[in-house]
Scaffold this motif. Structure first.
Motif, PDB file in Angstrom:
ATOM      1  N   GLY A  23       0.808  -1.212   0.000  1.00  0.00           N
ATOM      2  CA  GLY A  23       0.000   0.000   0.000  1.00  0.00           C
ATOM      3  C   GLY A  23       0.839   1.258   0.000  1.00  0.00           C
ATOM      4  N   ASN A  24       0.161   2.387  -0.169  1.00  0.00           N
ATOM      5  CA  ASN A  24       0.817   3.688  -0.132  1.00  0.00           C
ATOM      6  C   ASN A  24       1.176   4.123   1.282  1.00  0.00           C
ATOM      7  N   GLY A  25       0.571   3.462   2.300  1.00  0.00           N
ATOM      8  CA  GLY A  25       0.768   3.923   3.669  1.00  0.00           C
ATOM      9  C   GLY A  25      -0.011   5.183   3.969  1.00  0.00           C
ATOM     10  N   ALA A  26      -0.857   5.591   3.042  1.00  0.00           N
ATOM     11  CA  ALA A  26      -1.674   6.803   3.179  1.00  0.00           C
ATOM     12  C   ALA A  26      -2.756   6.765   2.097  1.00  0.00           C
ATOM     13  N   PRO A  27      -3.853   7.453   2.351  1.00  0.00           N
ATOM     14  CA  PRO A  27      -4.240   8.058   3.632  1.00  0.00           C
ATOM     15  C   PRO A  27      -4.799   7.008   4.591  1.00  0.00           C
ATOM     16  N   LEU A  28      -4.595   7.251   5.896  1.00  0.00           N
ATOM     17  CA  LEU A  28      -5.046   6.314   6.931  1.00  0.00           C
ATOM     18  C   LEU A  28      -6.291   6.793   7.672  1.00  0.00           C
ATOM     19  N   VAL A  29      -6.590   8.076   7.588  1.00  0.00           N
ATOM     20  CA  VAL A  29      -7.719   8.629   8.336  1.00  0.00           C
ATOM     21  C   VAL A  29      -9.094   8.191   7.800  1.00  0.00           C
ATOM     22  N   PRO A  30      -9.210   7.699   6.553  1.00  0.00           N
ATOM     23  CA  PRO A  30     -10.535   7.306   6.046  1.00  0.00           C
ATOM     24  C   PRO A  30     -11.324   6.359   6.942  1.00  0.00           C
ATOM     25  N   TYR A  31     -10.655   5.471   7.662  1.00  0.00           N
ATOM     26  CA  TYR A  31     -11.344   4.579   8.591  1.00  0.00           C
ATOM     27  C   TYR A  31     -12.134   5.388   9.612  1.00  0.00           C
TER      28      TYR A  31
END
Length: 393
Positions: free
Chosen positions: A139-147
């Motif tokens: 993965g890109n490691g981002a974005p993570l905030v969508p969860y």
């Protein structure tokens, strides 16, 4: 559970610290922001950080020193907030740190800010290093905030887009009545990063941002420069999601590469043109890959830039969307990402996946983060008891 979430974003403003009460429910959580503050970096330290960021090449010894220094600053900011907050106890801490390098397409990322300084200062378990588990799965490691965006803003009645205006702009698309696996997210390009870099260069470091968008508001967009900038950056802008980006693409190196476009522009007109570039890239990305019309909920420091928000609102409304801020939904714009990492830390401690492959491009969801333990068995026992008491899995 009372959690402390910490975040330092790509704008290098300082450290965001959020004290959050998290109550597990049968579906999701109830969240209550107890206290929030942003602790600004002093200019000497900010210059050290800038000198370590691409396109500069910091030595390993300087990276190690910054890791320690930043960890100490995180610890001091966290301890101060706990002292100030009412009933300032903390069950655990979740820290994103500060991104020193990120290349999403290569699944490479590095955050600094020694978590053990936090653990020992607060005598609390710390979760950290949230991005590399997703990178390890391609993965890109981002974005993570969508969860967390899905938890906070999803609707059964409307398509929603959660928009973060930090250094980089990213969007989370939440189709109405959707499940987590249907959520998509990606970085659209710059938000404040190019504006900050332009102001810093043009004022020789006397200023580091266009505060409240005052310069952009006083300026006039140079349509020729705007069109040329969009055309020159078309390769990234046309990439389909998932995708992520950072300072490596949209930092000072871009201004250097396109110096001919800005050489004749005043400070005010340059700011107006770069604000228009941010608004245009967000609107075009949503037109290409987002819902036809949506409720767009913005957060992050860029929401204070009145010129950017005006330009963005005009473009989105022409497409049938409406623009709001997360403050209208009881989530302070500046606090959302720190709150989000507090929630991601909870998922880490529960051993549950919290990345979304539709956002990062990973081959499967990942349990994010590492743990610096302090009385971990006691903490986990409390978490399990609270889950059982609230009928949460």
């Amino acid at each position: 559970m009372r959690a402390l979430g910490l975040m330092s974003g790509t704008s290098l403003d300082g450290i965001d610290v959020a004290l959050v009460d998290i109550v597990p429910r049968a579906s999701g959580y109830a969240l209550d922001l107890v206290y929030f503050r942003c602790v600004p970096f002093d200019e000497v330290f900010r210059k050290r950080l800038r000198a370590a960021l691409p396109p500069n090449e910091a030595t390993p010894s300087e990276v190690a020193a910054l890791d320690v220094n930043l960890g100490e600053r995180f610890a001091a900011a966290a301890a101060a907030l706990v002292r100030e907050a009412p009933d300032g106890c903390v069950d655990y801490v979740a820290t994103h740190g500060l991104t020193l390098f990120h290349c999403g397409e290569a699944s490479q990322t590095l955050q600094i800010g020694d978590p053990y300084r936090l653990r020992d200062a607060l005598e609390a378990t710390v979760t950290f290093d949230f991005r590399r588990a997703d990178c390890a799965l391609g993965g890109n490691g981002a974005p993570l905030v969508p969860y967390v965006d899905a938890l906070l803003f999803a609707s059964d009645e409307a398509d929603v887009v959660a928009l973060n205006l930090g250094g980089i702009a990213n969007v989370t698309v939440l189709p109405r009545a959707s499940q987590l696996e249907e959520v998509r997210a990606w970085d659209t390009g710059p938000a404040n990063m190019l504006l900050d870099a332009f102001v810093t260069r043009r004022t020789n470091g006397a200023l580091t941002m266009d505060r409240d968008g005052a310069y952009a508001f006083a300026g006039v967009v140079d349509e020729r420069a705007l069109g040329e900038l969009v055309a020159r950056e078309a390769v990234f802008l046309a990439l389909p999601p998932p995708k992520s980006t950072g300072r490596e693409r949209f930092g000072e190196a871009l201004l250097e590469a396109h110096a001919d476009l800005f050489a004749q522009l005043s400070l005010e007109d340059g700011c107006a043109t770069l604000a228009a570039f941010t608004a245009a890239t967000i609107a075009q990305s949503l037109a290409n890959y987002g819902p036809a019309a949506a409720r767009v909920i913005a957060s992050g420091g860029g929401t204070r830039n009145r010129s950017l928000m005006t330009m963005l609102r005009e473009r989105l409304e022409r497409a049938g969307s409406t623009l709001h801020t997360s403050d209208e939904y009881a989530i302070p714009s500046d606090a959302k990402e720190a709150i989000a990492f507090a929630v991601l830390g909870y998922e880490t401690l529960r051993g549950r996946p919290a990345s979304l492959p539709g956002a990062t491009g990973a081959c499967r969801p990942a349990v994010l983060g590492a743990i610096a333990p302090f009385a971990l068995a006691r903490l986990l026992a409390k978490m399990h008891a609270e889950c059982a008491a609230n009928g949460a899995g």
